[in-house]
Design a protein around this motif. Sequence first.
Motif, PDB file in Angstrom:
ATOM      1  N   GLY A 215     -10.052  -3.088   8.328  1.00 55.58           N
ATOM      2  CA  GLY A 215     -10.409  -1.881   7.597  1.00 55.58           C
ATOM      3  C   GLY A 215      -9.263  -0.917   7.375  1.00 55.58           C
ATOM      4  N   THR A 216      -8.104  -1.180   7.946  1.00 52.86           N
ATOM      5  CA  THR A 216      -6.946  -0.302   7.786  1.00 52.86           C
ATOM      6  C   THR A 216      -6.418  -0.365   6.351  1.00 52.86           C
ATOM      7  N   LEU A 217      -6.016   0.783   5.819  1.00 53.31           N
ATOM      8  CA  LEU A 217      -5.364   0.847   4.510  1.00 53.31           C
ATOM      9  C   LEU A 217      -3.870   1.051   4.716  1.00 53.31           C
ATOM     10  N   VAL A 218      -3.061   0.179   4.136  1.00 52.88           N
ATOM     11  CA  VAL A 218      -1.605   0.264   4.241  1.00 52.88           C
ATOM     12  C   VAL A 218      -1.049   0.542   2.854  1.00 52.88           C
ATOM     13  N   VAL A 219      -0.310   1.635   2.698  1.00 59.95           N
ATOM     14  CA  VAL A 219       0.294   1.981   1.414  1.00 59.95           C
ATOM     15  C   VAL A 219       1.812   1.944   1.576  1.00 59.95           C
ATOM     16  N   GLY A 220       2.476   1.096   0.797  1.00 59.60           N
ATOM     17  CA  GLY A 220       3.932   0.971   0.880  1.00 59.60           C
ATOM     18  C   GLY A 220       4.338  -0.438   1.249  1.00 59.60           C
ATOM     19  N   GLN A 221       5.156  -1.046   0.412  1.00 60.08           N
ATOM     20  CA  GLN A 221       5.604  -2.426   0.627  1.00 60.08           C
ATOM     21  C   GLN A 221       6.289  -2.594   1.973  1.00 60.08           C
ATOM     22  N   HIS A 222       7.108  -1.608   2.366  1.00 60.66           N
ATOM     23  CA  HIS A 222       7.905  -1.749   3.584  1.00 60.66           C
ATOM     24  C   HIS A 222       7.039  -1.817   4.845  1.00 60.66           C
ATOM     25  N   LYS A 223       5.798  -1.354   4.752  1.00 64.59           N
ATOM     26  CA  LYS A 223       4.903  -1.392   5.905  1.00 64.59           C
ATOM     27  C   LYS A 223       4.241  -2.760   6.086  1.00 64.59           C
ATOM     28  N   MET A 224       4.448  -3.653   5.121  1.00 63.52           N
ATOM     29  CA  MET A 224       3.814  -4.975   5.177  1.00 63.52           C
ATOM     30  C   MET A 224       4.751  -6.062   5.671  1.00 63.52           C
ATOM     31  N   THR A 225       6.045  -5.858   5.492  1.00 64.31           N
ATOM     32  CA  THR A 225       6.998  -6.938   5.749  1.00 64.31           C
ATOM     33  C   THR A 225       7.381  -7.088   7.214  1.00 64.31           C
ATOM     34  N   GLY A 226       7.196  -6.025   8.012  1.00 65.26           N
ATOM     35  CA  GLY A 226       7.604  -6.079   9.407  1.00 65.26           C
ATOM     36  C   GLY A 226       9.082  -5.887   9.623  1.00 65.26           C
ATOM     37  N   LYS A 227       9.822  -5.468   8.568  1.00 65.16           N
ATOM     38  CA  LYS A 227      11.270  -5.279   8.696  1.00 65.16           C
ATOM     39  C   LYS A 227      11.622  -3.883   9.174  1.00 65.16           C
ATOM     40  N   THR A 229       8.955  -1.440   9.995  1.00 65.42           N
ATOM     41  CA  THR A 229       7.875  -0.935  10.829  1.00 65.42           C
ATOM     42  C   THR A 229       7.288  -2.096  11.625  1.00 65.42           C
ATOM     43  N   ALA A 230       6.336  -1.788  12.476  1.00 67.25           N
ATOM     44  CA  ALA A 230       5.703  -2.843  13.268  1.00 67.25           C
ATOM     45  C   ALA A 230       5.004  -3.842  12.354  1.00 67.25           C
ATOM     46  N   LYS A 231       4.956  -5.088  12.785  1.00 68.76           N
ATOM     47  CA  LYS A 231       4.278  -6.121  12.008  1.00 68.76           C
ATOM     48  C   LYS A 231       2.783  -5.834  11.944  1.00 68.76           C
ATOM     49  N   LEU A 232       2.157  -6.310  10.894  1.00 65.14           N
ATOM     50  CA  LEU A 232       0.731  -6.087  10.713  1.00 65.14           C
ATOM     51  C   LEU A 232      -0.058  -6.683  11.876  1.00 65.14           C
ATOM     52  N   ALA A 233      -1.027  -5.914  12.356  1.00 65.43           N
ATOM     53  CA  ALA A 233      -1.855  -6.384  13.469  1.00 65.43           C
ATOM     54  C   ALA A 233      -3.102  -7.099  12.988  1.00 65.43           C
ATOM     55  N   SER A 234      -3.398  -6.997  11.688  1.00 64.69           N
ATOM     56  CA  SER A 234      -4.596  -7.602  11.121  1.00 64.69           C
ATOM     57  C   SER A 234      -4.232  -8.223   9.778  1.00 64.69           C
ATOM     58  N   PRO A 235      -4.867  -9.328   9.402  1.00 61.40           N
ATOM     59  CA  PRO A 235      -4.540 -10.001   8.138  1.00 61.40           C
ATOM     60  C   PRO A 235      -4.826  -9.131   6.915  1.00 61.40           C
ATOM     61  N   ILE A 236      -4.061  -9.362   5.847  1.00 57.40           N
ATOM     62  CA  ILE A 236      -4.292  -8.681   4.573  1.00 57.40           C
ATOM     63  C   ILE A 236      -5.498  -9.322   3.888  1.00 57.40           C
ATOM     64  N   GLU A 237      -6.458  -8.487   3.527  1.00 58.70           N
ATOM     65  CA  GLU A 237      -7.658  -8.973   2.834  1.00 58.70           C
ATOM     66  C   GLU A 237      -7.554  -8.767   1.322  1.00 58.70           C
ATOM     67  N   ARG A 238      -6.968  -7.642   0.928  1.00 62.00           N
ATOM     68  CA  ARG A 238      -6.891  -7.311  -0.498  1.00 62.00           C
ATOM     69  C   ARG A 238      -5.580  -6.597  -0.787  1.00 62.00           C
ATOM     70  N   LEU A 239      -4.938  -6.983  -1.874  1.00 63.49           N
ATOM     71  CA  LEU A 239      -3.675  -6.384  -2.299  1.00 63.49           C
ATOM     72  C   LEU A 239      -3.866  -5.779  -3.674  1.00 63.49           C
ATOM     73  N   TYR A 240      -3.332  -4.584  -3.892  1.00 60.95           N
ATOM     74  CA  TYR A 240      -3.486  -3.959  -5.212  1.00 60.95           C
ATOM     75  C   TYR A 240      -2.369  -2.948  -5.452  1.00 60.95           C
ATOM     76  N   LEU A 241      -2.209  -2.531  -6.715  1.00 56.77           N
ATOM     77  CA  LEU A 241      -1.246  -1.504  -7.082  1.00 56.77           C
ATOM     78  C   LEU A 241      -1.909  -0.144  -6.955  1.00 56.77           C
ATOM     79  N   SER A 242      -1.138   0.840  -6.507  1.00 53.55           N
ATOM     80  CA  SER A 242      -1.708   2.163  -6.271  1.00 53.55           C
ATOM     81  C   SER A 242      -0.704   3.260  -6.589  1.00 53.55           C
ATOM     82  N   ASP A 243      -1.205   4.506  -6.584  1.00 55.59           N
ATOM     83  CA  ASP A 243      -0.310   5.658  -6.611  1.00 55.59           C
ATOM     84  C   ASP A 243       0.116   5.948  -5.178  1.00 55.59           C
ATOM     85  N   ASP A 244       0.790   7.059  -4.952  1.00 58.20           N
ATOM     86  CA  ASP A 244       1.311   7.349  -3.612  1.00 58.20           C
ATOM     87  C   ASP A 244       0.215   7.576  -2.573  1.00 58.20           C
ATOM     88  N   THR A 245      -1.000   7.873  -3.016  1.00 59.20           N
ATOM     89  CA  THR A 245      -2.095   8.153  -2.082  1.00 59.20           C
ATOM     90  C   THR A 245      -2.903   6.916  -1.727  1.00 59.20           C
TER      91      THR A 245
END
Length: 394
Positions: A215-227, A229-245
């Motif tokens: 249920g976590t929302l992650v905004v920002g590519q750099h938060k997904m790669t683990g380079k 920030t910490a690596k994702l603790a839960s699998p990605i269910e849905r990916l989409y384009l967004s504004d900054d919010t």
Amino acid sequence: MTKTWIRREVEIPNHMALARLEKCPELGPKLLFFSGGTALRRTSARLVNYTHNSVHVITPFDSGGSSAKLRLAFKMPAVGDIRNRLMALADQSLRGNPEIFALFAHRLPQAESQEQLRLALDQMVRGKHPLVACIHDPMRKIVRNHLAMLQQSLPEDFDLRGASIGNLVLAGGYLANRRHLDPVIFMFSNLVQVRGTVRPVVNKNLQLAAELADGTLVVGQHKMTGKETAKLASPIERLYLSDDTGRPVDQPIREKMSSLIHSAELICYPMGSFHSSVLANLLPRGVGQAVSRAACPKVYVPSTGLDPECLGLCVADQVERLGQVLMADAPGIRLSDVLHFVLVDQKHGQYPGGLDLARIRNLGVEVIDCPLIGYGHSPDIDDRFLAPILLSLA
């Protein structure tokens, strides 16, 4: 002119065809890649020996590193991956202006003060810095003008530590060309004799967002790669384009991007960060339709080794998700319209989530099991193997 479908048997790699291409790369096939980052850099550099017509559709949604500072300051698309690919395809001989190549590859030191870094930038603007002084006119004037535009627009608190000069030049060109990337990419492609075409999938300041299984929302590519920030603790269910919010954005591609995809002689979804490099390029509206209309082989090359973005996904899961993103673009698109082959190295490749080849084949996708991994301990796909295979399929 009459068009027809043909079916033929292909030898992989086809050494005779490769020898012909090597003699005349100017007439080589139009291989199109949806990518970002550095995973395809070595393969891109090798491809120029066989074709000068490859097309690289790059994600502009990077939100980390040097690109992130420029994005924050100017509300612009990321240019770091674009610069990286331009340099990989550039002619590094004397004809290709190696002075420009050296400038684009340079980064400002991390250890110097902001005052020292701004002085170095000012020297470049005035043409006094050694990296700029050695460039011949009119190229030197173009570089200086773009850096001057960047310098004039920089916020007072902009941190120049580790800044890529290539990124700064491209950002200055973006600002000088009414916030369009295509003109500055075209200009520098000619300056360094880029042997291929590099384009962002869209020319917009957008973020990559993901909903995780918990249920976590992650905004920002750099938060997904683990380079960064910490690596994702839960699998990605849905990916989409967004504004900054994190609010979803429906972003179409332009007609010329659709035409570029439609004209490809082979489409490759290459190795790299699965969600933030590969799937990110497929999210804008119109990509799936353009891919489905392209009458050419379509190949997925899953990464070997650990990809933090593929938590909980085997290669068959990746194939399904790849297809789902493309098929969601418009009614009536089938998996067979957007994907034909998956390249794996079952003997030497490391696929942490597993392969499940039977499931891939049940989806109607052909598995090509062939040597992809080089010698030594690296799990990475070797460009010496991958480039000839893709060229043989085109």
